[in-house]
Design a protein around this motif. Structure first.
Motif, PDB file in Angstrom:
ATOM      1  N   VAL A  77     -48.783  47.441 -27.511  1.00  0.00           N
ATOM      2  CA  VAL A  77     -48.532  47.925 -26.153  1.00  0.00           C
ATOM      3  C   VAL A  77     -47.155  48.577 -26.053  1.00  0.00           C
ATOM      4  N   SER A  78     -46.157  47.888 -26.630  1.00  0.00           N
ATOM      5  CA  SER A  78     -44.784  48.364 -26.474  1.00  0.00           C
ATOM      6  C   SER A  78     -44.533  49.700 -27.168  1.00  0.00           C
ATOM      7  N   GLU A  79     -45.337  49.991 -28.202  1.00  0.00           N
ATOM      8  CA  GLU A  79     -45.156  51.264 -28.904  1.00  0.00           C
ATOM      9  C   GLU A  79     -45.968  52.394 -28.271  1.00  0.00           C
ATOM     10  N   ASN A  80     -46.740  52.064 -27.265  1.00  0.00           N
ATOM     11  CA  ASN A  80     -47.560  53.082 -26.596  1.00  0.00           C
ATOM     12  C   ASN A  80     -46.652  54.032 -25.797  1.00  0.00           C
ATOM     13  N   PRO A  81     -46.766  55.369 -26.004  1.00  0.00           N
ATOM     14  CA  PRO A  81     -45.896  56.327 -25.300  1.00  0.00           C
ATOM     15  C   PRO A  81     -45.977  56.208 -23.776  1.00  0.00           C
ATOM     16  N   LYS A  82     -47.179  55.970 -23.293  1.00  0.00           N
ATOM     17  CA  LYS A  82     -47.339  55.850 -21.836  1.00  0.00           C
ATOM     18  C   LYS A  82     -46.595  54.628 -21.308  1.00  0.00           C
ATOM     19  N   PHE A  83     -46.670  53.525 -22.073  1.00  0.00           N
ATOM     20  CA  PHE A  83     -45.975  52.299 -21.668  1.00  0.00           C
ATOM     21  C   PHE A  83     -44.464  52.517 -21.689  1.00  0.00           C
ATOM     22  N   LYS A  84     -43.978  53.212 -22.754  1.00  0.00           N
ATOM     23  CA  LYS A  84     -42.550  53.483 -22.865  1.00  0.00           C
ATOM     24  C   LYS A  84     -42.050  54.290 -21.652  1.00  0.00           C
ATOM     25  N   LYS A  85     -42.866  55.275 -21.251  1.00  0.00           N
ATOM     26  CA  LYS A  85     -42.503  56.103 -20.114  1.00  0.00           C
ATOM     27  C   LYS A  85     -42.398  55.271 -18.841  1.00  0.00           C
ATOM     28  N   ARG A  86     -43.381  54.323 -18.697  1.00  0.00           N
ATOM     29  CA  ARG A  86     -43.381  53.452 -17.516  1.00  0.00           C
ATOM     30  C   ARG A  86     -42.169  52.534 -17.502  1.00  0.00           C
ATOM     31  N   VAL A  87     -41.758  52.060 -18.661  1.00  0.00           N
ATOM     32  CA  VAL A  87     -40.585  51.177 -18.762  1.00  0.00           C
ATOM     33  C   VAL A  87     -39.324  51.933 -18.357  1.00  0.00           C
TER      34      VAL A  87
END
Length: 332
Positions: free
Chosen positions: A42-52
């Protein structure tokens, strides 16, 4: 701009400085959390990174807005004001209207009231007062710059003179209370139309006669000089006192002034003038004569304090609004 309660900032500034360190220094460890395996998916997902990244930006932005709102609140509590010192030029002159209100003067007094109101409306900083007399002298209006009040009192007197002049007509609309207004406190067992007493009473209604001799003082007397009774002070003695205290007397009289020659001489020795109302311009001549008498200008200084919270209130409102908007987005 100045602050009325500067001491508020002595409390507010340390609070505003320390507050960010308290927030930043909070323990962010998840003591009671449950660890999950393979979270890297999850943490390496680009979309998740953007949300963080968005979450962190909005969190910081919300905290900055809250901090700014607290800082502005302390400034508002210190009451920002604008202090101005303004100067106002006042005419250093006092004018007293001294009216003989005996029935024989009703027609003349009624006639001059409109012109007297014009005189009052044309004043600019001079103080104006009214005394009335018959058997006794009464201060109806102490010296004041409230010209609307003065004009209102002249209106009441004018109505009383109108009622008095029609007293013997016995018409149904006669208002006895209005008629009695002009006699308020002026009747005496010693007589009526005591001219000298009336002038002397008006003279000593001027404040600071002894302490402020440089102030210009004027008396406008309306009388027929017909005395009924025993005066404490004669007209000659009263005008001598006016000369002593530097008060100029201007007199208005009808066609039937008693002992006119001596009366005129007594009035004019004060530096004023005597007018017999036999032409329409007589009252205007008195007004013109008064307007050219010496009067010095004095400067009065006044400090005006105006609250200035408007801009700070708008800033506070925007800061709080942005805080709630960003906080709702990140669920703070």
């Amino acid at each position: 701009m100045e602050l009325m309660y500067r001491w508020v900032l002595y409390i507010g500034i340390p609070v505003v400085i320390i507050l960010p360190f308290i927030v930043i220094g909070r323990n962010k460890s998840y003591r009671d959390s449950i660890k999950a395996a393979n979270a890297s998916l999850v943490s390496e997902n680009p979309k998740f990174k953007k949300r963080v990244i968005i979450y962190k930006i909005l969190s910081v932005f919300a905290m900055v807005c809250l901090w700014f709102a607290i800082a502005v609140s302390f400034v508002m509590m210190s009451r920002p004001v604008e202090v101005k010192t303004v100067s106002k030029t006042l005419r250093n002159r006092d004018i007293f209207l001294c009216l003989d209100i005996s029935d024989s003067m009703d027609e003349l007094n009624q006639y001059i009231c409109d012109d007297l109101k014009k005189l009052v409306k044309g004043l600019d900083g001079e103080r104006f007062g009214i005394t009335i007399f018959c058997g006794k002298s009464v201060v109806l209006v102490p010296l004041t710059t409230d010209y609307e009040y003065v004009i209102a009192e002249i209106d009441k007197l004018q109505e009383a003179f109108e009622q008095s002049s029609s007293y013997w007509n016995w018409y149904s609309d006669f208002d006895y209370e209005t008629y009695e207004y002009k006699y308020a406190g002026t009747l005496s067992d010693y007589g009526s139309s005591l001219i000298g007493d009336g002038i002397a009473g008006c003279l000593f209604a001027f404040p600071d006669l002894r302490d402020n001799p440089d102030r210009a003082r004027i008396m406008i007397v309306s009388t027929d000089n017909e005395v009924f009774g025993e005066q404490l002070v004669t007209v000659s003695e009263a005008t001598d006192l006016c000369v002593k205290y530097g008060v100029k007397v201007f007199a208005l009289g009808p066609d039937y002034v008693v002992d006119e020659e001596n009366f005129k001489r007594d009035i004019e020795k004060t530096g004023g003038q005597y007018y017999r109302i036999k032409k329409q311009s007589a009252v205007q001549e008195v007004i013109d004569a008064i307007s050219v008498t010496d009067a010095s200008d004095t400067q009065e200084f006044e400090t005006l304090i105006t609250d200035k919270p408007k801009l700070l209130f708008y800033i506070l409102l925007i800061s709080v609004g942005l805080y709630f908007a960003a906080g709702r987005k990140v669920r703070l």
